[in-house]
Enzyme design. Structure first.
Site, PDB file in Angstrom:
ATOM      1  N   HIS A  37       0.832  -1.210   0.000  1.00 50.41           N
ATOM      2  CA  HIS A  37       0.000   0.000   0.000  1.00 50.41           C
ATOM      3  C   HIS A  37       0.865   1.257   0.000  1.00 50.41           C
ATOM      4  O   HIS A  37       0.566   2.233  -0.695  1.00 50.41           O
ATOM      5  CB  HIS A  37      -0.893   0.036   1.242  1.00 50.41           C
ATOM      6  CG  HIS A  37      -1.922  -1.051   1.310  1.00 50.41           C
ATOM      7  ND1 HIS A  37      -1.840  -2.090   2.197  1.00 50.41           N
ATOM      8  CD2 HIS A  37      -3.062  -1.267   0.600  1.00 50.41           C
ATOM      9  CE1 HIS A  37      -2.881  -2.895   2.033  1.00 50.41           C
ATOM     10  NE2 HIS A  37      -3.630  -2.417   1.071  1.00 50.41           N
ATOM     11  N   GLY A 148      -2.774  -1.613  -7.495  1.00 47.93           N
ATOM     12  CA  GLY A 148      -1.639  -2.512  -7.623  1.00 47.93           C
ATOM     13  C   GLY A 148      -1.872  -3.605  -8.658  1.00 47.93           C
ATOM     14  O   GLY A 148      -2.993  -4.064  -8.861  1.00 47.93           O
TER      15      GLY A 148
END
Length: 283
Positions: A37, A148
């Site tokens: 993250h 991602g």
């Protein structure tokens, strides 16, 4: 850093930032933040003047027997991590703020892009994700949104959603963040026992082995994939899927062709922990 839970307050703050000439990059998360993250936040800092992070465990993307109640929540640590990364705003609404109460009349339906991979294994999963991200895009109205590669099917579906719903946002895909032994970082890795954690990188190694064979000229990898699934089962994994998919359609592909882009992707369980991983292959 400003922590905001109100939609009205968030919109006011972002409007003021934009009036001052700032661009906004948005990183949606469900919290339990890890290095993966944080790498998204760093990329967001490169793309825009201000970074907004949402922390919200979205109930709509969890199935009846999935881990919504036990999903890791660590708001205090998450806020410290966001502040350390220079995040401007953390938006952490509750269910009432995000969805309200009473009967709902509208849903989002995903067509064909969710038939395989994670969508095939988790019915309703991507409908829940597109619903909440659509709402978040409407609330934040970012210039950029960072996701991602580990959730590559999600990225492709949300890219299509943003285009078809005319969101004025550019989606940016960040590379997979990995531990030193290759394991893709995930909040759910916290569920792994010490022994399972030692075994877990085997999924990535299986993908890397198949990738090498494809790059060496294997254009019909079905037997290779079947063999790697057997190897993973022998190591203690319970396979969900391991296959090559079209980057454009998310459909499985048996015969590869030069000039196309493919996703070599796998998902498997170690105990109750579901691991996913993928490699993009340009031929």
């Amino acid at each position: 850093m400003k922590q905001i839970s109100s939609i009205a307050e968030l919109r006011k703050k972002i409007t003021n930032l934009k009036r001052q000439g700032n661009t906004i990059a948005f990183v949606p998360t469900m919290g339990a933040l890890h290095e993966g993250h944080l790498s998204l936040m760093r990329l967001a800092q490169e793309k825009a003047d201000k970074v907004v992070v949402s922390i919200y465990v979205n109930p709509e993307q969890f199935g009846p027997n999935e881990d919504f109640d036990s999903y890791p929540r660590q708001m205090e640590d998450d806020l410290k991590a966001c502040e350390a990364e220079g995040v401007s705003i953390v938006f952490n609404p509750d269910d009432e703020i995000m969805y309200g109460s009473g009967k709902k009349y509208f849903k989002i339906k995903v067509d064909t892009l969710n038939e395989h991979m994670d969508g095939g294994s988790r019915p309703g999963f991507f409908e829940g994700i597109t619903l909440v991200v659509n709402k978040l895009f409407n609330i934040v109205e970012p210039d950029f949104a960072i996701f991602g590669q580990k959730d590559i099917q999600q990225f492709q579906i949300l890219s299509r959603m943003a285009k078809e719903f005319n969101h004025g946002v550019e989606l940016v895909m960040a590379p997979i963040a990995r531990a030193n032994d290759g394991l893709a970082l995930s909040s759910r890795n916290a569920y792994l026992s010490d022994q399972q954690r030692k075994i877990a990188p085997g999924l990535y190694r299986a993908l890397k082995y198949v990738e090498k064979q494809i790059r060496d000229g294997v254009m019909e990898p079905k037997l290779l994939l079947n063999h790697q699934q057997d190897e993973l089962e022998a190591k203690g994994f319970k396979n969900d899927y391991l296959n090559v998919f079209s980057m454009e359609t998310m459909q499985p592909v048996e015969e590869l062709e030069s000039g196309n882009t493919y996703i070599l992707a796998g998902a498997a369980y170690l105990g109750k922990t579901r691991l996913i991983d993928n490699i993009i292959i340009d031929l």
